[in-house]
Design a protein around this motif. Structure first.
Motif, PDB file in Angstrom:
ATOM      1  N   PHE A  18       0.849  -1.178   0.000  1.00  0.00           N
ATOM      2  CA  PHE A  18       0.000   0.000   0.000  1.00  0.00           C
ATOM      3  C   PHE A  18       0.888   1.232   0.000  1.00  0.00           C
ATOM      4  O   PHE A  18       1.830   1.318   0.793  1.00  0.00           O
ATOM      5  CB  PHE A  18      -0.909   0.016   1.238  1.00  0.00           C
ATOM      6  N   LEU A  19       0.573   2.165  -0.901  1.00  0.00           N
ATOM      7  CA  LEU A  19       1.317   3.419  -0.992  1.00  0.00           C
ATOM      8  C   LEU A  19       0.349   4.587  -0.847  1.00  0.00           C
ATOM      9  O   LEU A  19      -0.847   4.450  -1.136  1.00  0.00           O
ATOM     10  CB  LEU A  19       2.024   3.508  -2.348  1.00  0.00           C
ATOM     11  N   PRO A  20       0.852   5.744  -0.426  1.00  0.00           N
ATOM     12  CA  PRO A  20      -0.021   6.914  -0.291  1.00  0.00           C
ATOM     13  C   PRO A  20      -0.540   7.398  -1.651  1.00  0.00           C
ATOM     14  O   PRO A  20       0.228   7.603  -2.578  1.00  0.00           O
ATOM     15  CB  PRO A  20       0.883   7.978   0.331  1.00  0.00           C
ATOM     16  N   LYS A  21      -1.843   7.556  -1.733  1.00  0.00           N
ATOM     17  CA  LYS A  21      -2.512   8.060  -2.931  1.00  0.00           C
ATOM     18  C   LYS A  21      -3.023   9.472  -2.640  1.00  0.00           C
ATOM     19  O   LYS A  21      -3.615   9.713  -1.589  1.00  0.00           O
ATOM     20  CB  LYS A  21      -3.674   7.136  -3.268  1.00  0.00           C
ATOM     21  N   THR A  22      -2.780  10.388  -3.557  1.00  0.00           N
ATOM     22  CA  THR A  22      -3.239  11.774  -3.397  1.00  0.00           C
ATOM     23  C   THR A  22      -4.729  11.872  -3.679  1.00  0.00           C
ATOM     24  O   THR A  22      -5.203  11.414  -4.715  1.00  0.00           O
ATOM     25  CB  THR A  22      -2.494  12.710  -4.374  1.00  0.00           C
ATOM     26  N   GLU A  23      -5.449  12.471  -2.748  1.00  0.00           N
ATOM     27  CA  GLU A  23      -6.850  12.842  -2.973  1.00  0.00           C
ATOM     28  C   GLU A  23      -6.890  14.361  -2.848  1.00  0.00           C
ATOM     29  O   GLU A  23      -6.621  14.905  -1.776  1.00  0.00           O
ATOM     30  CB  GLU A  23      -7.758  12.170  -1.953  1.00  0.00           C
ATOM     31  N   GLU A  38      -3.509   3.424 -10.607  1.00  0.00           N
ATOM     32  CA  GLU A  38      -4.128   3.944  -9.385  1.00  0.00           C
ATOM     33  C   GLU A  38      -5.364   4.734  -9.813  1.00  0.00           C
ATOM     34  O   GLU A  38      -5.250   5.766 -10.461  1.00  0.00           O
ATOM     35  CB  GLU A  38      -3.109   4.841  -8.678  1.00  0.00           C
ATOM     36  N   LYS A  39      -6.529   4.212  -9.481  1.00  0.00           N
ATOM     37  CA  LYS A  39      -7.792   4.869  -9.844  1.00  0.00           C
ATOM     38  C   LYS A  39      -8.002   6.103  -8.972  1.00  0.00           C
ATOM     39  O   LYS A  39      -7.826   6.041  -7.748  1.00  0.00           O
ATOM     40  CB  LYS A  39      -8.972   3.920  -9.659  1.00  0.00           C
ATOM     41  N   ALA A  40      -8.359   7.225  -9.602  1.00  0.00           N
ATOM     42  CA  ALA A  40      -8.528   8.464  -8.837  1.00  0.00           C
ATOM     43  C   ALA A  40      -9.490   9.409  -9.554  1.00  0.00           C
ATOM     44  O   ALA A  40      -9.676   9.320 -10.767  1.00  0.00           O
ATOM     45  CB  ALA A  40      -7.182   9.150  -8.649  1.00  0.00           C
ATOM     46  N   TYR A  41     -10.068  10.301  -8.746  1.00  0.00           N
ATOM     47  CA  TYR A  41     -10.916  11.372  -9.268  1.00  0.00           C
ATOM     48  C   TYR A  41     -10.474  12.682  -8.643  1.00  0.00           C
ATOM     49  O   TYR A  41     -10.175  12.745  -7.451  1.00  0.00           O
ATOM     50  CB  TYR A  41     -12.394  11.122  -8.929  1.00  0.00           C
ATOM     51  N   ASN A  95     -14.377  15.346  -9.250  1.00  0.00           N
ATOM     52  CA  ASN A  95     -15.329  14.493  -9.971  1.00  0.00           C
ATOM     53  C   ASN A  95     -14.917  14.178 -11.413  1.00  0.00           C
ATOM     54  O   ASN A  95     -15.758  13.797 -12.222  1.00  0.00           O
ATOM     55  CB  ASN A  95     -16.736  15.101  -9.943  1.00  0.00           C
ATOM     56  N   ILE A  96     -13.663  14.362 -11.739  1.00  0.00           N
ATOM     57  CA  ILE A  96     -13.155  14.010 -13.067  1.00  0.00           C
ATOM     58  C   ILE A  96     -12.134  12.893 -12.892  1.00  0.00           C
ATOM     59  O   ILE A  96     -11.217  13.016 -12.077  1.00  0.00           O
ATOM     60  CB  ILE A  96     -12.502  15.234 -13.758  1.00  0.00           C
ATOM     61  N   GLU A  97     -12.309  11.821 -13.671  1.00  0.00           N
ATOM     62  CA  GLU A  97     -11.391  10.690 -13.547  1.00  0.00           C
ATOM     63  C   GLU A  97      -9.969  11.136 -13.892  1.00  0.00           C
ATOM     64  O   GLU A  97      -9.734  11.796 -14.899  1.00  0.00           O
ATOM     65  CB  GLU A  97     -11.828   9.549 -14.464  1.00  0.00           C
TER      66      GLU A  97
END
Length: 192
Positions: free
Chosen positions: A90-95, A135-138, A141-143
């Motif tokens: 697991f790695l840090p994902k930016t939100e 890495e799936k991200a939005y 609200n834009i993919e």
């Protein structure tokens, strides 16, 4: 005539012992690890505090780098099959959100994002079967998916430390852009 047969028997026994030894060596490194170092090749500002650093642990707020699940090398006590050779990390994902209700600076937080692959243990290294994932991200609200590339191997530093590297994009507030970073990760084994 007996000498070649004896030599052949000794060679067979030696090769079996070598294989068993390699398998036993890999069992020493199975278990759970936490991240103790997460360093980039470029200084960046990931948390919008107007300070850049190569030490990403200082840049990534509200993320549990001490998680026992940052890296799992199976089989472990959590796997049901002792023959499974699986690595999960697991790695840090930016939100991030640039449009917030207060109209102030962008909001950023970091979440765990996981990846799973099988591995092979040879020459005191863990060779990953797959080393790329998406890495799936939005963002607002834009993919906005990101491609992640890990090194092909996880290196064994000593009996409780492993080292990996990853190429991963993070948003750098000092340049107001996404940057591809080369990151070195040091893991430390957690007592179970």
């Amino acid at each position: 005539m007996k000498t070649p047969k004896i030599l052949l028997a000794i060679l067979l026994l030696y090769s079996c012992n070598e294989s068993d030894s390699s398998e036993n060596d890999s069992n020493v490194f199975t278990g759970s690890y936490k991240i103790i170092s997460y360093k980039s090749d470029v200084a960046v500002d990931l948390n919008n505090d107007k300070t850049t650093s190569n030490n990403l642990i200082n840049e990534i707020n509200d993320y549990n780098f001490n998680s026992h699940y940052a890296l799992q090398v199976a089989p472990t006590k959590y796997t049901t099959n002792n023959q499974e050779k699986i690595v999960s990390l697991f790695l840090p994902k930016t939100e991030i959100s640039f449009k917030n209700s207060l109209g102030t600076k962008p909001y950023v937080q970091f979440a765990q994002y996981g990846y799973l692959t099988s591995y092979k243990f040879e020459n005191n290294k863990i060779y990953l079967k797959e080393n790329k994932y998406v890495e799936k991200a939005y963002i607002d609200n834009i993919e906005s998916n990101k491609n992640i590339t890990l090194s092909n191997t996880i290196e064994i530093i000593d009996s409780i430390h492993l080292k990996a590297s990853v190429q991963k994009e993070y948003y750098d507030f000092s340049t107001n852009s996404w940057k591809m970073l080369n990151i070195e990760i040091i893991y430390e084994k957690v007592a179970e």
